[in-house]
Design an enzyme around this catalytic site. Structure first.
Site, PDB file in Angstrom:
ATOM      1  CB  ILE A 153      -0.954   0.008   1.217  1.00  0.00           C
ATOM      2  CG1 ILE A 153      -0.182  -0.115   2.540  1.00  0.00           C
ATOM      3  CG2 ILE A 153      -1.969  -1.120   1.091  1.00  0.00           C
ATOM      4  CD1 ILE A 153      -1.073  -0.005   3.777  1.00  0.00           C
ATOM      5  CD  GLN A 185       5.173   3.806   5.326  1.00  0.00           C
ATOM      6  OE1 GLN A 185       4.259   3.525   6.055  1.00  0.00           O
ATOM      7  NE2 GLN A 185       4.974   4.235   4.095  1.00  0.00           N
ATOM      8  N   GLY A 219       6.357  -2.252  14.108  1.00  0.00           N
ATOM      9  CA  GLY A 219       5.781  -1.510  12.995  1.00  0.00           C
ATOM     10  C   GLY A 219       5.960  -0.020  13.194  1.00  0.00           C
ATOM     11  CD  GLU A 268      -1.570   2.140  11.396  1.00  0.00           C
ATOM     12  OE1 GLU A 268      -2.710   2.522  11.616  1.00  0.00           O
ATOM     13  OE2 GLU A 268      -1.230   0.952  11.420  1.00  0.00           O
TER      14      GLU A 268
END
Lengths: 757, 493
Positions: free
Chosen positions: A468, A656, A720, A723
């Site tokens: 994505i 990111q 991760g 986010e």
């Protein structure tokens, strides 16, 4: 290696450019609506103009006269199928399963025609009559219903508590009690939402941008009442998701039914405007935060109450108190979450779903408390650094928050900050410097992967995960290249297809950890087969201990330095290809975990679910400049330092985190979906009026990757971070705005009219 | 009557080949045609209204200055308007001998692409910039990228890529530079001086041969929709499903694309784009240059025309208020007849302009402010770049020797149903000493001039307050030397 990638520090992989970069810059990356399908018909949605009531009449005569018109699907046409099940599906509202209208913009029909133009024209000729009722738009409107969040969702079991908050708060010498709010926001990925459904006999293929091919396959087959093995969901590239393509919306089944009925493939691309009502969004939230502390800064009481808007039928819970209740050494904690049901579409996951609004409230309150205590805001956090989290008393698997603050402060020049409010000026510009903590749970789920290694050193990785934009395809390839000792250029990675080994939904920043752990497991099985083969009697590395062997440069290397080429190693096995299929389950997973993975219902571990709390942390420092005359707000620079276990690829990780911080800036200063309180309708339903940052809004963005090693989180050692970057940014901006002006803005977004005095 | 020969097909160059389209609807967009008819899906759709830039392509056209390539939004660019142009899509920016284009290399190395959906649009915008300016400043890059949104928000990386493009290659070896002469030759051949007429009935488009032919076409079909840049009409189609046939495309008409200055008056042909007008306007009236940079994004400025901004009569068009404040006049033409009126008289009511059937806007004449006068224009929008105006005020002041107001012209956008002069405010100020007392006393008169609306861009109260404060701001600037009060990121940073 390019000069422009950050150099890897300890426990970081190589900063290689992304696998798909070349395809993307040449326009060659194929997104689902780009995939050629023969004999395609085009579908266009017709949506409700009222927010509450029922559909009385649908006039379709004119539409049917448009040349090329093929069919219209409406209430009643989903007979024989099941309505969506909230969870994997975005909402339990099955818009064509009944005549009830639950929200403005709800699908009331799908028009299909030979061409897109004809479908658009026919759709524009459909009119509807409604039995209209007065809708509730959300907070502060009549007719809403408030229900407790605790237990309403499997993701939010209970309100977290610790100690005696009431007593501690009452006794605290320094305290604050403030309210905060965050607005409705829409993901607005640049790629439009779309569904293409193609039947070949009783086999259905769906081409649709999704973060969850396996979950959708299962849920769609349930809705259609067919065997899941007859459904395939394909989504090779996704043009931005941010949570919006996690849950499957009602459109997917409607388009599938239309295609089946018409006997030909149907593609429905949703207009930008229609997406606001047919997809999910970030629920608006309100917060009350109470903090009590000793004069030295130790927090003794933390209270966090949240109110969140959701739809009438669905209990979507944001529920960020799970994280805010564990962030610092509070002494006592009391939290409560309430849902406010209104005549709105069901909200959903949006980049860092629970943490973004809740940590905003907490971190803004932390800044207020530091002011009340006359402490430096970073020092205040240092004083309240916990050794164990306050709710369950568990240790953190690793926690580098203070190291992040140290590195960020140094890079930012925090020591130059003058603490007095309004004390920093540069000509007509008031300068403010603020900070906030970023936190995100390290989620992980079961995942399967298939890896092939060939004698010539080529490797192939297959996993039903989703690219994505995060770079998962690249880091999964890096993991295989590393474990198999082959060049990355010889590795190919296939993703985005439910026919591949199942992976969990690409949400909650779990993918790198889950996928890399599965790929690692498959690679290690290949290694073991090779090691056994080459160390056997009469084999090239006879007698070598398997435990000391490694793969590198296309060779098997023994601990004593002996080597054998892959080609020779494969020859001992009389094969040219070794394939391993691995099923990874995280520690603590239930016996049903794998079964649930294949059923598209992955069981998540990590976060606060395990023996230790597994969170990634970051510190964000921001400088704002506010013009003395116009009060225009500018952000010339932002520094974020983040620690997230092993960094597979500093280049994609940096990207990111940088993107996350810029998201945070947009969220702080611009983004808000306006809701008309009279008719519960979104107003600014396009990129013309839903403002997101443009290039010129963004100044210097510095990302620091702080080394951290955490073998406890998962086999890959990965936390991760997709986010993580945007959590904290809006609070850091609010903190800086206060520092510059003395004005505390508690309701996002912060606009210049908040700063007029 | 025009004697131009008639052709029934659109012809243009698409990347490396010439295409002829006979069956083309007047409202067919380039993007739909590329993606649906030609199956060229490297160009993406993100918004269908010229905001996100995912559909950016380059359009090359022959101008007085030679072959010029500009970035445009394919989503609101009508196919019929491309007759005689060279359309360059991402598919044309392909490796030569396996090597990527410098723009593409830089985007890869600096990680300017995440999900990749906006990337072809960014590549095309940066390509368009790099052809014009191989070593652009940050401000120039930001201007070129105003109309490209990246939702993964890779802006910082994209900026770094943009700065480095020239490290990856030289303009001379660029494919469009190499084939330039051949393209000019082909485009020249396509110019056959014909009028193009395609379709009939409810699906009819005309591309006139020249301005006289346009006048003739319009006399014959007075209800035709005139399309210049299509940055507004494009949205009538993609968002509002309006029927616009018959359409007359005029963006190519050389006779309407001249901008020149004579005797202190700048005459701007109705087909002059913001980009084409920028150099002269910003040099002669710097405040207008600043304003143009905040209209839409680069693609919109490359397509949109000042004539269209005036002719469509929007109350939030950005150019009418400053032009009215400067005392601009407008020339309208019907057949061979022309009339010239003060610009403010053109705007009669919401959606109603003083344009007779068969008549068209030919040019606007903008007087350059006298040296001893003071001119300023202020645009208020929520986002500084690429945002629609909430309110816009323009002020043009001439003081008498004794410090009294000899003349002041004030015009606003976003405050009424049309761009409108603040006549009552002007009357209060005129003849008075230019002092704070005078200005404060004039604020009350705004209530006579304006009753603004509340909408999602601003409330009526906000608009009224902002309108009054702009006069205060203008006054403050006239007291503080010659520099306008400006807020730019570069000053902030």
């Amino acid at each position: 290696m390019s000069k422009e990638a950050p150099a890897p520090r300890e426990n970081m992989g190589a900063p290689v450019p992304r696998f798909d970069a070349r395809l993307k810059v040449t326009g060659g990356a194929t997104y689902p609506a780009d995939i050629p399908v023969a004999d395609l018909a085009y579908g266009v949605l017709v949506t409700s103009l009222v927010a509450r009531g029922s559909l009385a009449q649908l006039h379709t005569d004119k539409a049917a006269t448009v040349p090329g018109f093929l069919g219209l699907f409406r209430h009643g046409d989903m007979a024989g199928t099941q309505p969506p099940k909230f969870g994997v599906a975005a909402s339990s509202i099955g818009p064509l399963h009944g005549d009830r209208i639950f929200h403005d913009g709800q699908i009331i029909a799908l028009v299909v025609a030979e061409t897109y133009e004809a479908a658009m024209e026919a759709a524009s000729l459909v009119t509807a009559e409604y039995d209209e009722e007065r809708p509730s738009a959300g907070f502060d409107t009549q007719g809403t219903e408030t229900t407790p969040g605790a237990g309403a969702s499997p993701l939010f079991g209970e309100d977290v508590h610790a100690g005696d908050f009431d007593a501690a708060y009452a006794a605290a010498p320094v305290k604050i009690d403030e309210h905060y709010s965050t607005p409705t926001q829409h993901h607005n990925p640049i790629e439009l939402f779309s569904t293409t459904a193609a039947w070949r006999g009783d086999q259905l293929t769906i081409y649709e941008p999704t973060q969850n091919v396996t979950g959708w396959k299962t849920e769609l087959s349930r809705q259609l009442g067919i065997d899941p093995n007859r459904v395939r969901v394909i989504s090779p590239y996704v043009g931005g998701a941010f949570g919006s393509k996690g849950p499957m919306t009602a459109r997917t089944a409607i388009v599938a039914v239309a295609a089946r009925r018409l006997g030909r493939p149907v593609r429905c691309v949703v207009t930008r405007m229609q997406a606001y009502g047919t997809q999910t969004y970030r629920a608006e939230t309100r917060h009350r935060v109470r903090i009590g502390a000793e004069r030295g800064g130790h927090i003794t009481a933390f209270g966090h109450e949240g109110w969140e808007v959701t739809s009438r039928p669905d209990a979507y819970v944001v529920g960020g108190t799970i994280a805010t209740g564990r962030l610092y050494a509070y002494g006592s904690v009391a939290t409560h979450v309430d849902l406010v049901h209104a005549d709105r579409n069901t909200p959903g996951y949006m980049r860092s779903p629970p943490e973004t609004p809740y940590v905003y409230a907490l971190e803004n309150a932390m800044d207020e408390m530091a002011v009340a205590l006359a402490m430096d805001p970073i020092e205040f956090r240092r004083v309240n650094e916990p050794t164990r989290e306050p709710i369950g008393g568990k240790p953190f698997s690793s926690r580098s928050l203070l190291a992040c603050y140290d590195e960020a402060s140094k890079a930012f020049g925090w020591s130059d900050r003058e603490s007095a409010v309004g004390s920093m000026r540069d000509g007509d510009w008031m300068i403010g410097m603020g900070c906030a903590t970023a936190v995100y749970p390290t989620n992980i789920a079961p995942c399967a992967a298939r890896v092939q290694l060939m004698a010539d050193g080529h490797a192939r990785v297959q996993c039903g995960c989703h690219e994505i934009g995060t770079g998962i395809r690249t880091v999964a390839g890096q993991m295989a290249a590393e474990r198999l000792g082959v060049e990355l250029t010889k590795v190919s990675v296939e993703m985005g297809d439910s026919a591949l080994p199942p992976a969990p939904v690409s949400g909650g920043s779990n993918s790198t950890a889950s996928v890399c752990s599965a790929v690692m497991k498959a690679c290690d099985a290949i290694r073991n087969r090779l090691f056994l083969a080459v160390s056997g009697e009469g084999a090239p590395l006879a007698g070598a201990a398997n435990s000391g062997m490694s793969l590198g440069n296309g060779q098997v290397i023994a601990a004593d330095g002996r080597t054998v080429t892959l080609a020779d190693a494969f020859a001992t096995l009389q094969t040219v290809l070794i394939e391993e299929y691995a099923e990874f389950t995280p520690k603590g997973a239930s016996p049903q975990a794998l079964k649930k993975l294949y059923a598209g219902q992955p069981e998540f571990r990590g976060g606060e679910r395990d023996d230790a709390v597994k969170y990634a942390f970051g510190a964000e420092l921001v400088e704002v400049r506010i013009h003395t005359l116009t009060r225009e707000i500018r952000i010339p620079r932002i520094v974020g330092a983040f620690a997230a276990g092993r960094i597979m690829n500093p280049r994609t990780a940096r990207s990111q985190l940088m993107g996350g911080m810029i998201w945070g800036i947009g969220s702080a200063l611009q983004e808000e979906t306006e809701v008309d309180p009279r008719n519960a309708r979104y107003v600014n339903k396009d990129l013309q009026d839903y403002l997101v940052p443009v290039n010129a809004d963004i100044g210097d963005v510095q990302v620091i990757l702080v080394p951290e090693t955490d073998p406890q989180v998962n086999p890959a050692g990965v936390k991760g971070l997709g986010e993580l970057g945007n959590v904290g940014t809006p609070a850091a901006v609010a903190s800086a705005v206060y520092h510059a002006t003395g004005i505390r803005v508690r309701d996002l977004p912060i606009r210049l009219d908040n700063l007029l005095t | 009557m025009s004697s131009a020969p008639i052709r029934n097909e659109i012809r243009f160059l698409l990347n490396g080949r010439e295409v002829t389209v006979r069956d083309v609807a007047p409202d067919a967009t380039l993007l739909d045609w590329l993606r649906l008819d030609r199956s060229m899906r490297g160009t993406k759709e993100g918004c269908a209204e010229g905001d996100c830039g995912a559909c950016t392509v380059l359009v090359g056209k022959l101008t007085a200055g030679g072959l010029v390539y500009e970035s445009v939004n394919a989503c609101i660019r009508f196919l019929g308007s491309l007759d005689g142009c060279h359309v360059v899509t991402i598919e044309h920016v392909q490796p030569v001998g396996g090597d990527l284009h410098p723009v593409q290399k830089a985007m890869i190395d600096f990680h300017g692409s995440q999900c990749g959906f906006c990337t072809p649009g960014f590549v095309m915008s940066l390509y368009g910039l790099w052809m014009k300016d191989a070593n652009p400043s940050d401000a120039t890059i930001e201007k070129a990228l105003q109309g490209n949104l990246c939702r993964c928000t890779g802006y910082e990386a994209i900026m770094r890529a943009a700065r480095a493009i020239s490290d990856y290659g030289k303009g001379a070896s660029d494919p469009l530079a190499v084939e330039r002469a051949a393209v000019i030759e082909k485009l020249t051949k396509l110019r056959d001086g014909a009028r193009v007429e395609v379709g009939s009935g409810k699906a009819r488009l005309v591309v006139p041969a020249d301005v006289d032919d346009f006048a003739a076409v319009l006399e014959a079909e007075p209800k035709a929709t005139i399309v210049a840049g299509s940055t507004d009409v494009g949205l009538w189609v993609t968002k509002h499903m309006r029927d616009i046939s018959p359409v007359v495309f005029i963006g190519h008409l050389e006779g309407l694309r001249r901008i020149s200055e004579k005797d202190g008056v700048i005459t701007i042909g109705a087909g002059v784009t913001y980009t084409e007008a920028f150099d002269l306007l910003s040099q002669r009236i710097p405040a207008l240059g600043e304003l143009i940079n905040r209209i839409g994004g680069e693609q919109v400025r490359n397509m949109g025309t000042i004539g269209g901004n005036i002719a469509n009569g929007s109350p939030i068009g950005d150019t009418p208020p400053p032009f009215i404040a400067l005392g601009a006049t407008l020339t309208l033409r019907k057949g061979a007849e022309r009339r010239t009126i003060p610009l403010e008289e053109f705007f009669i009511a919401y959606g109603k302009q003083d344009r007779q059937p068969g008549e068209f806007v030919e040019a606007v004449h903008v007087p350059v402010p006298a040296k001893d006068s003071r001119f300023a224009v202020y645009k208020i929008s929520k986002r500084r770049d690429e945002d629609i105006t909430a309110a816009l005020g323009a002020f043009h002041l001439t003081l008498a020797a004794d410090g009294t107001v000899a003349q002041i012209r004030i015009a606003y956008g976003g405050m009424a149903a049309t761009p409108k002069r603040a006549a009552a405010v002007e009357a209060v100020l005129t003849g008075k000493p230019w002092t704070e007392v005078t200005v404060e006393a004039a604020l009350e008169a705004y209530a006579q001039d304006f009753t603004p609306l509340t909408d999602m861009r601003a409330s009526a109260e906000y608009r009224m307050l902002a309108a009054r404060n702009l006069l205060r701001r203008f006054f403050a600037e006239t007291q503080g030397g010659s520099e306008p009060i400006q807020v730019s990121r570069h000053q902030a940073a």
